[in-house]
Design an enzyme around this catalytic site. Structure first.
Site, short mmCIF file in Angstrom:
data_model
loop_
_atom_site.label_atom_id
_atom_site.label_comp_id
_atom_site.label_asym_id
_atom_site.label_seq_id
_atom_site.Cartn_x
_atom_site.Cartn_y
_atom_site.Cartn_z
N GLU A 535 69.92 103.22 87.33
CA GLU A 535 69.13 104.13 88.30
C GLU A 535 67.76 103.94 88.38
OE1 GLU A 535 69.29 108.58 87.94
OE2 GLU A 535 69.75 108.35 85.67
N GLU A 544 59.90 100.76 91.87
CA GLU A 544 59.73 101.33 90.55
C GLU A 544 60.09 100.22 89.72
OE1 GLU A 544 61.29 105.16 89.75
OE2 GLU A 544 59.89 106.20 91.19
#
Length: 804
Positions: A535, A544
């Site tokens: 995730e 990210e």
């Protein structure tokens, strides 16, 4: 009188004031108490009196009588407005002044093309602002700019804007609210008071309108004027809008434009109310929806009831009225008649007489019927959605993006993500479907006992580990689960979960996933993983470093049958108007010079989309075997959200092989990366050039970024997540894990009607960090050619890029 932030499950709080455009009595403490006993929270008060108005008119008349023909104003002494005297103002410093909204004189014309009228108006305005500030007033209501002077349009708008900017310096703590109509209707200015200074503008400065030809209404004309004023004032946080709601609201696109602005007051004149069949004052359904939407803002506006009649009992100090509870009978509170009803328009004289009797009888039972109805609306606001309940305190709140590879997240950060009611259910479905397909297709596994090996990389506090175990039970497939996490603090919690919740079924590995060699086998070698679950997605999917992390751990994946969940993800963009965010970034700029080159994570709420498209047509329905169209209802336009780029996992082995060759700077790896480094990560750079059509004029403050991801695509179809506002409802309704990302522009970009905005976006890397660069261009078509109107700076987030 600041409204509290609406957080949690609290219903919106309505702060309601009463405003009389020609208030005859000074607002004394006794008057204020009487208003509060009636249920009002605040009152307006004029700063100056009719006596002062008359003295200014006398000064103007005297000057005109003594005017020397043939001499311009610059060669004559202009009239000077004398200082205020007690007879000129009802205001005085007091303990209750914070509960009043001061109103500047509506009879001045700061935008007049006549220098004499403009000169007098500025003097009056400055006197009033300075005295209000002296008295301790915090909130001032200012009449918006007059846009029409005969045939001239917006001639003095720059003068008005400068006067407002000067007023902000005169009163260092004043909040100025500009009273703006929703649309520019030239005829509405013709009905102003005959003593308005605009009426005395001299003919040589005003092109007289003969009144034979109607002047067209401009739906966005007043918004355009507001945009000029707040731009000149550099988006001051002490400048906001007092929006006057007309009897008939304009198109939803115009409503959305105003909704995105800093609304501080919603002004409801008596003419905006309709009278239902029972003789009760009510608002139309569009008014109710607009008010309800505004009241869900992080800083909800106040409501100002205008010219609905004097405060009941004001002439009888002994008369104390009960507080307006807003408890109405269903009949009284019923919606106004439909648009086809005669009561939705202005009533005829006969209808007026009939309704007057009904209203009179109602008024005896309720001395404040308009207020009671607004309180009724307050008590009957629709419940908040899941997203509103979760994100009430996060609306339009700028947050720096996470640095998951360099920072160890706190437990509270993980906890916020884990509250999502959708994401983890969808992940569990994806893992279970992958296991079922694995079993159906009879694939071989990487374990020695036939179990499917699942590795949750970047497992945090372990929610996906729990879901992976449950998915194995649901699919009836034996699984072997690994949890890989670099955060030493989360590693402790994972071990506790394994002891207390997972019954020792999980192997916990503390390491950066890119350094993990795979499951340790009994013979000391390292095995492979069948399903890799992560995730790592950010607000823009890849911000990210999900591509870099999954590339780095791909070496442990089963080369023949290995599955990555997620399997792919795409980044999406659309230009937006976000005045509130732009003002917040301006406020940060002094302390953070990189604030305009930071991609901010933010729950976008008070925004407007610059480029929109019509929603898909509603399907036909069948009634008694006959296909019929759905009733025509005006629905909001959809934003034009376009795909920038995508990533897929697992990555092609040839691409990773080339990356390994380039790593270390060997001769076979070429001359290095285009932006520095060896170029080992250059396969994860991206570029997109997108063009957005702007049908209506507007202003672009930056780019909103979203993502869509395919968690798994198998025999049973795709399982997807989305933050894209166009597809989120269909793919992952009520998902709250990811807020959008906002790429700001240093200078807001004005987009004319029927123009195009071209957006260039780069994802860059130098093997040490990843950053974004963005640039916006504006074009119009003229004579068959595309003409460039403007070009923004090339923004770059390199200085605070995401470290690898």
């Amino acid at each position: 009188m600041d409204s509290p932030h609406n957080t949690g499950d609290m219903m919106p709080v309505f702060y309601i004031g009463q405003h009389e455009t020609t208030r005859s009595l000074p607002v004394s403490d006794q008057v204020l108490r009487q208003a509060q006993d009636c249920g009002y929270d605040m009152l307006t008060t004029p700063i100056t009196t009719p006596h002062f108005h008359a003295s200014v008119l006398s000064l103007l008349t005297s000057y005109n009588q003594n005017h020397v023909d043939g001499l311009s104003d610059v060669h004559q002494a202009m009239p000077i407005v004398p200082p205020l005297k007690p007879v000129d103002t009802p205001l005085t410093p007091s303990d209750t002044i914070s509960q009043m909204i001061a109103v500047t004189s509506p009879w001045i014309d700061l935008a007049s093309p006549d220098p004499l009228i403009a000169h007098l108006s500025r003097q009056v305005f400055n006197l009033e602002i300075a005295y209000a500030a002296f008295c301790g007033v915090m909130t001032v209501l200012v009449q918006g700019p007059r846009l029409h002077h005969g045939l001239l349009h917006s001639q003095g708008l720059s003068q008005y804007a400068r006067a407002i900017k000067e007023a902000l310096t005169l009163g260092s703590y004043l909040q100025l609210h500009l009273l703006m109509p929703m649309i520019d209707n030239p005829d509405s200015e013709d009905g102003e008071d005959l003593s308005n200074l605009a009426r005395f503008a001299r003919g040589e400065y005003v092109e007289t309108h003969n009144g034979k030809e109607g002047r067209p209404t401009d739906q966005l004309g007043t918004w355009d004027a507001w945009n000029v004023v707040r731009s000149v004032c550099n988006y001051s946080t002490r400048l906001s809008v007092a929006l006057n709601l007309p009897r008939r609201l304009p198109a939803i696109g115009v409503q959305s434009r105003w909704y995105s602005e800093p609304l501080r007051l919603l002004c409801l004149p008596a003419s905006s109310f309709l009278v239902n069949a029972r003789g009760s004052f009510v608002l139309s359904k569009p008014h109710q929806l607009f008010i309800s939407r505004c009241m869900r803002l992080r800083n909800a506006p106040w409501i100002l009831l205008t010219d609905i009649g004097p405060i009941p009992g004001i002439n009888n100090p002994d008369l104390i009225l009960p507080f307006s509870t807003g408890i109405l009978s269903p009949g009284d509170a019923a919606d106004a008649p439909s648009p086809r009803s005669s009561l939705s328009r202005s009533p005829t004289p006969a209808e007026s007489a009939q309704l007057a009797n009904q209203v009179s009888r109602k008024s005896k039972a309720d001395p404040t019927p308009h207020l009671s109805y607004i309180r009724y609306l307050q008590r009957n606001q629709p419940p908040k959605s899941i997203i509103e309940r979760f994100g009430g305190g996060f609306q339009d709140y700028l947050q720096s993006p996470l640095q998951p590879l360099t920072d160890n997240l706190e437990s509270i950060t993980y906890e916020v993500f884990e509250k999502d009611p959708v994401k983890y259910d969808w992940y569990e479905r994806a893992i279970a479907q992958a296991l079922r397909d694995w079993k159906t297709e009879g694939k071989s596994t990487s374990s020695t006992n036939g179990a499917v090996v699942i590795a949750v990389v970047g497992s945090g506090r372990g929610p996906l580990v729990t879901r992976a175990i449950q998915a194995g039970h649901d699919a009836g497939v034996q699984v072997e689960v690994y949890a890989v996490e670099k955060n030493p603090n989360a590693y402790v919690l994972l071990q506790r979960h394994n002891e207390e919740d997972w019954r020792g079924l999980v192997t916990i590995v503390k390491t950066d996933m890119r350094a993990w060699k795979g499951p340790l086998l009994p013979n000391g070698s390292h095995g492979r993983v069948d399903i890799l679950v992560s995730e790592l997605l950010g607000s823009f999917a890849d911000n990210e470093l999900s591509p870099e992390c999954l590339d780095g751990v791909q070496h442990v994946l089963n080369q023949q049958h290995g599955i990555s969940i997620p399997a792919s993800y795409t980044a999406h963009l659309t230009p937006i108007a976000a005045p509130r965010l732009h003002a917040d970034i301006i406020a940060r700029f002094a302390a953070d010079p990189n604030s305009f080159e930071t991609p901010w994570v933010v729950m976008l709420h008070q925004i407007d989309y610059v480029s929109t498209q019509e929603p898909a047509p509603q399907p036909l329905t069948e009634v008694n075997g006959t296909r019929q169209n759905q009733p025509k209802v005006e629905t909001p336009l959809l934003p034009d959200v376009q795909t920038a780029w995508s990533f897929m996992h697992p990555c092609s082995p040839s691409v990773l092989a080339q990356s390994n060759v380039r790593r270390g700077g060997s001769a076979s790896g070429g001359g290095g990366g285009a932006t520095g480094g060896d170029g080992a990560n250059e396969h994860n750079t991206r570029f997109a050039k997108l063009s957005f059509r702007c049908n209506e004029r507007g202003i672009c403050h930056g780019l909103a970024g979203y993502f869509e991801t395919v968690l798994y695509d198998g025999i049973g179809g795709k399982i997807e997540l989305s933050t894209n506002p166009v597809t989120m409802e269909r793919k992952s309704k009520d998902m709250i894990s990811w807020f959008p990302i906002f790429f700001p522009l240093k200078v807001p970009f004005y987009a004319p009607e029927n123009s195009e905005l071209d957006v260039s976006m780069w994802r860059q890397t130098d093997d040490r960090k990843v950053w974004y660069e963005w640039l916006v261009e504006s074009f119009v078509s003229m004579g068959g050619r595309r003409v460039r109107l403007g070009l923004s700076d090339l923004h770059s987030s390199k200085s605070n890029g995401c470290l690898m």
